[in-house]
Scaffold this motif. Sequence first.
Motif, PDB file in Angstrom:
ATOM      1  N   TYR A  35      -2.533  85.936   8.715  1.00 16.90           N
ATOM      2  CA  TYR A  35      -2.484  84.478   8.577  1.00 16.90           C
ATOM      3  C   TYR A  35      -4.197  83.758   7.834  1.00 16.90           C
ATOM      4  O   TYR A  35      -5.363  84.822   7.332  1.00 16.90           O
ATOM      5  CB  TYR A  35      -2.886  84.525  10.259  1.00 16.90           C
ATOM      6  N   PHE A  45       0.316  81.239   9.611  1.00 10.03           N
ATOM      7  CA  PHE A  45       1.735  82.075   9.112  1.00 10.03           C
ATOM      8  C   PHE A  45       1.342  82.038   7.842  1.00 10.03           C
ATOM      9  O   PHE A  45       1.400  80.596   7.177  1.00 10.03           O
ATOM     10  CB  PHE A  45       2.684  81.688   9.809  1.00 10.03           C
ATOM     11  N   TYR A  48       4.829  87.601   6.122  1.00 11.55           N
ATOM     12  CA  TYR A  48       4.345  88.829   7.038  1.00 11.55           C
ATOM     13  C   TYR A  48       5.329  90.305   6.196  1.00 11.55           C
ATOM     14  O   TYR A  48       6.849  89.978   5.202  1.00 11.55           O
ATOM     15  CB  TYR A  48       5.975  88.362   8.109  1.00 11.55           C
ATOM     16  N   ASP A  56       8.724  88.281   4.479  1.00  9.22           N
ATOM     17  CA  ASP A  56       8.848  86.776   4.554  1.00  9.22           C
ATOM     18  C   ASP A  56       7.956  85.920   4.310  1.00  9.22           C
ATOM     19  O   ASP A  56       6.682  85.963   4.578  1.00  9.22           O
ATOM     20  CB  ASP A  56       9.029  86.475   6.010  1.00  9.22           C
ATOM     21  N   SER A  58       7.771  82.980   3.557  1.00  7.39           N
ATOM     22  CA  SER A  58       7.730  81.446   3.966  1.00  7.39           C
ATOM     23  C   SER A  58       6.438  80.431   4.299  1.00  7.39           C
ATOM     24  O   SER A  58       5.946  79.005   3.863  1.00  7.39           O
ATOM     25  CB  SER A  58       8.897  80.999   5.153  1.00  7.39           C
TER      26      SER A  58
ATOM     27  N   HIS B  99      12.328  87.770  15.844  1.00 13.09           N
ATOM     28  CA  HIS B  99      11.301  87.575  14.662  1.00 13.09           C
ATOM     29  C   HIS B  99      10.739  87.803  15.418  1.00 13.09           C
ATOM     30  O   HIS B  99       9.689  86.530  15.568  1.00 13.09           O
ATOM     31  CB  HIS B  99      11.884  86.335  14.234  1.00 13.09           C
ATOM     32  N   LYS B 101       7.838  86.915  14.185  1.00 10.73           N
ATOM     33  CA  LYS B 101       6.048  85.847  13.325  1.00 10.73           C
ATOM     34  C   LYS B 101       5.780  85.285  14.653  1.00 10.73           C
ATOM     35  O   LYS B 101       6.793  84.400  15.210  1.00 10.73           O
ATOM     36  CB  LYS B 101       6.883  84.923  12.206  1.00 10.73           C
ATOM     37  N   LEU B 102       4.061  85.108  14.592  1.00 13.41           N
ATOM     38  CA  LEU B 102       3.654  84.574  15.859  1.00 13.41           C
ATOM     39  C   LEU B 102       4.205  83.042  15.557  1.00 13.41           C
ATOM     40  O   LEU B 102       3.027  82.673  14.446  1.00 13.41           O
ATOM     41  CB  LEU B 102       2.866  85.364  16.521  1.00 13.41           C
ATOM     42  N   PHE B 104       1.376  79.987  16.543  1.00  6.82           N
ATOM     43  CA  PHE B 104       0.211  79.455  17.137  1.00  6.82           C
ATOM     44  C   PHE B 104      -0.505  78.290  17.683  1.00  6.82           C
ATOM     45  O   PHE B 104       0.284  77.331  16.474  1.00  6.82           O
ATOM     46  CB  PHE B 104      -1.121  79.947  16.309  1.00  6.82           C
TER      47      PHE B 104
END
Lengths: 119, 114
Positions: A35, A45, A48, A56, A58, B99, B101-102, B104
């Motif tokens: 992050y 983000f 990942y 990922d 993205s 999925h 991914k966090l 925030f």
Amino acid sequence: GAGVSQSPSNKVTEKGKDVELRCDPISGHTALYWYRQRLGQGLEFLIYFQGNSAPDKSGLPSDRFSAERTGESVSTLTIQRTQQEDSAVYLCASSLVGGRGSSYNSPLHFGNGTRLTVT
Amino acid sequence: AQTVTQSQPEMSVQEAETVTLSCTYDTSESNYYLFWYKQPPSRQMILVIRQEAYKQQNATENRFSVNFQKAAKSFSLKISDSQLGDTAMYFCAFMKTRHEKLTFGTGTRLTIIP
């Protein structure tokens, strides 16, 4: 036990240089995240990794940003030809994911981040 | 895409008082997870509390509790008997069930005044 470790803690670089940031996740954690946190802002983000699955990507803001992970261990985030807008804290996190079909999502464990300053 | 909104950039409260931080989110998912993370000056993100959307009961962790209103898509954090060590940035976060991914919010800077 050891937590998520990031190095360096701080990095100052000149505009146009490449930088490499390192993250050592908690042993056994299959998921790893990067992050970015700009000053006074929330977490953005970037990328990942989960086991051997395709990452990922993205959230990567441009093709100057790339990341790799060796198996389920260390990850490096590389920023090429750094720009001043890349200045931020880069946070790494890892988690133990329950796997496909599992409803359990373990919490993310974060490192202390790398503060990158591009002059 | 999911969005998380924290409408209070800064808050301050006297030590030992109770404070509530607000968070709203937008999603089309029916099952998901919500989190509150604390970030002290050390920069490390520390999990404070988590809530699973399919659970009606509000999560509680010692002095920390949440008010989860699924229909209103609201997830506020209440800190009781606030302590000086609670001074930090607080981030609300959303995660889809499958999925990881966090996402925030932008955070609330909380200052506990002695």
